[in-house]
Design an enzyme around this catalytic site. Sequence first.
Site, PDB file in Angstrom:
ATOM      1  N   GLU A 193      23.412 -14.200 -10.058  1.00  0.00           N
ATOM      2  CA  GLU A 193      24.770 -14.288  -9.522  1.00  0.00           C
ATOM      3  C   GLU A 193      25.388 -15.679  -9.666  1.00  0.00           C
ATOM      4  O   GLU A 193      25.669 -16.358  -8.656  1.00  0.00           O
ATOM      5  CB  GLU A 193      24.788 -13.855  -8.049  1.00  0.00           C
ATOM      6  CG  GLU A 193      24.260 -12.447  -7.829  1.00  0.00           C
ATOM      7  CD  GLU A 193      24.353 -11.976  -6.381  1.00  0.00           C
ATOM      8  OE1 GLU A 193      24.716 -12.783  -5.506  1.00  0.00           O
ATOM      9  OE2 GLU A 193      24.078 -10.802  -6.126  1.00  0.00           O
ATOM     10  N   ASN A 319      24.499  -6.577  -9.999  1.00  0.00           N
ATOM     11  CA  ASN A 319      24.390  -6.437  -8.541  1.00  0.00           C
ATOM     12  C   ASN A 319      25.742  -5.957  -8.027  1.00  0.00           C
ATOM     13  O   ASN A 319      26.776  -6.559  -8.335  1.00  0.00           O
ATOM     14  CB  ASN A 319      24.064  -7.775  -7.872  1.00  0.00           C
ATOM     15  CG  ASN A 319      22.713  -8.327  -8.297  1.00  0.00           C
ATOM     16  OD1 ASN A 319      21.941  -7.650  -8.982  1.00  0.00           O
ATOM     17  ND2 ASN A 319      22.420  -9.547  -7.886  1.00  0.00           N
ATOM     18  N   TYR A 321      27.925  -4.406  -4.491  1.00  0.00           N
ATOM     19  CA  TYR A 321      27.919  -4.153  -3.051  1.00  0.00           C
ATOM     20  C   TYR A 321      29.175  -3.465  -2.512  1.00  0.00           C
ATOM     21  O   TYR A 321      29.087  -2.580  -1.688  1.00  0.00           O
ATOM     22  CB  TYR A 321      27.672  -5.459  -2.287  1.00  0.00           C
ATOM     23  CG  TYR A 321      26.236  -5.920  -2.442  1.00  0.00           C
ATOM     24  CD1 TYR A 321      25.239  -5.409  -1.620  1.00  0.00           C
ATOM     25  CD2 TYR A 321      25.871  -6.806  -3.449  1.00  0.00           C
ATOM     26  CE1 TYR A 321      23.909  -5.786  -1.778  1.00  0.00           C
ATOM     27  CE2 TYR A 321      24.547  -7.196  -3.616  1.00  0.00           C
ATOM     28  CZ  TYR A 321      23.574  -6.680  -2.781  1.00  0.00           C
ATOM     29  OH  TYR A 321      22.260  -7.042  -2.963  1.00  0.00           O
ATOM     30  N   GLU A 377      20.449  -5.232  -8.016  1.00  0.00           N
ATOM     31  CA  GLU A 377      20.594  -5.219  -6.550  1.00  0.00           C
ATOM     32  C   GLU A 377      21.642  -4.202  -6.158  1.00  0.00           C
ATOM     33  O   GLU A 377      22.734  -4.159  -6.741  1.00  0.00           O
ATOM     34  CB  GLU A 377      21.073  -6.575  -6.003  1.00  0.00           C
ATOM     35  CG  GLU A 377      20.053  -7.667  -5.983  1.00  0.00           C
ATOM     36  CD  GLU A 377      20.605  -8.977  -5.413  1.00  0.00           C
ATOM     37  OE1 GLU A 377      21.549  -8.945  -4.585  1.00  0.00           O
ATOM     38  OE2 GLU A 377      20.092 -10.036  -5.808  1.00  0.00           O
TER      39      GLU A 377
HETATM   40  O1  IFM Z   1      21.089 -11.364  -0.057  1.00  0.00           O
HETATM   41  C1  IFM Z   1      21.944 -11.433  -1.151  1.00  0.00           C
HETATM   42  C2  IFM Z   1      21.166 -11.786  -2.411  1.00  0.00           C
HETATM   43  O2  IFM Z   1      20.470 -12.977  -2.287  1.00  0.00           O
HETATM   44  C3  IFM Z   1      22.108 -11.931  -3.574  1.00  0.00           C
HETATM   45  N1  IFM Z   1      22.949 -10.772  -3.697  1.00  0.00           N
HETATM   46  C4  IFM Z   1      23.621 -10.296  -2.524  1.00  0.00           C
HETATM   47  C5  IFM Z   1      22.642 -10.120  -1.388  1.00  0.00           C
HETATM   48  C6  IFM Z   1      23.362  -9.596  -0.133  1.00  0.00           C
HETATM   49  O3  IFM Z   1      24.368 -10.485   0.240  1.00  0.00           O
END
Ligand code: IFM
Length: 471
Positions: A193, A319, A321, A377
């Site tokens: 990231e 990743n 979210y 992720e």
């Molecule tokens: O915990 C973090 C991780 O270290 C990097 N990606 C997002 C996750 C959740 O915020």
Amino acid sequence: MANDAFAVSDARPSAVSNGALADPFSPPADSSLWRKNFLLGAATASYQIEGAVNEDGRLPSIWDTFSAKPGKVLAGDTGAVACDHYHRWEADIELLASLGLEGYRLSIAWPRVMDAAGLPNRKGLDFYKRLLNRLKEKGITTSVTLYHWDLPQHLEDRGGWLNRDTAYRFADYADLMSRELAGTVDAWATLNEPWCSAYLGYGNGHHAPGLADGRFATQAMHHLLLAHGLAIPVLRANDPASQKGIVANIGRGTANSDSAADQRAAHLFEVQHNAWILDPLLKGAYPQDLFELWPGTEPLVLDGDMQTISAPLDFLGINYYFRTNVASDGAHGFRDVPLEGVERTQMGWEVHPDGLRDLLIGFNRTYRNLPPIYITENGMASDDKVIDGHVDDAQRISFLKRHLAAVDQAIKAGVDIRGYFLWSLMDNFEWAFGYERRFGVVHVDYSTQKRTVKRSAELVAKFLKERKAQA
Ligand code: IFM
């Protein structure tokens, strides 16, 4: 630089919904997730779980320094002990294996393995050797990230990612690690990231090292990407059999209205979140729109840098979210317009699986050379409690099921996605939010370090067992 989702506040998100019911987890029969070669694993990161920050010659990192400053991390939490994984790694791997998880994504703490002169720290290296060897003995696919934000403090003291030299020090570190660990790593990711390292670390100061200047963010990003580009050929030379890639956190931006200004705002949101990283990697150039959004922030780029940065990759880690709804800020940028009445997590982040699908399909159209994708992720935080020895994390079960369905839809639309890692294996130090926000599929009681498998992990394990048993 406006992006509110990472601002630290003691206030609880107002619209947290835990209303999602516990669906059975296993995907429908026609899902590509039943393919045995679709890797399902879990991820962690060094500073978030290891603790032992002063042991065996580990040097301070920027997160030790940052979290020690009052007001930077909720409740004054630090990673000093975290999940004590440095001492409990054997039991943690047993747990991972007992769940039938096929892959483990971990990161190496740079300050643990190299001293300030660039010489190896044997004790730190041995920790990762033991860990990776044990994972291999268990038949678990290993995915190692070299940089998940814990920059050695001595490098920050010389300018950190604002100093071009840090990129060359990173290549030295990649050289040492790939010489030492060759044969035990299936996939190397250079950076986790870079958006967070550059934007949150140097652009708005929410993360270590806590600097806040738009020009810093773009210059730090350039040096991060240069570090990545310098490391790739080193990794290829030292460990030819492994896969090499990078991990990007991507963000979905949607427009608050049909107006041209709001549509443009949503476009710009995605330019700074996605194209800022993916264009240099996959097209060899920064998106020009970025500098319309942030005028005057063009980084210093030397001849040959963009070629170094855009070296071919074996995989791209993604990743994902949440989505961000935005409107025009009335000038050349965007402002967040949080939607009412939508499902949110403990972080206040909107649950929006379609965003993952749409971004993946969009990248597949935009980048003709898009490498195979791993979802490195995906997961959510909830305020999980152990009750009578159990953790019923109903919202997470539903979240994971819906995001895996989005991955399946993207695969069916032609995107080459090879695997998915849950974030996270266990509750851990959630950066500026400390230990309050629980992302794990395994609960950690920080006062005793007891691990309790949550219902979500039981259901993932059940699915993996069913999949393994299939002819
Ligand atoms: O915990 C973090 C991780 O270290 C990097 N990606 C997002 C996750 C959740 O915020």
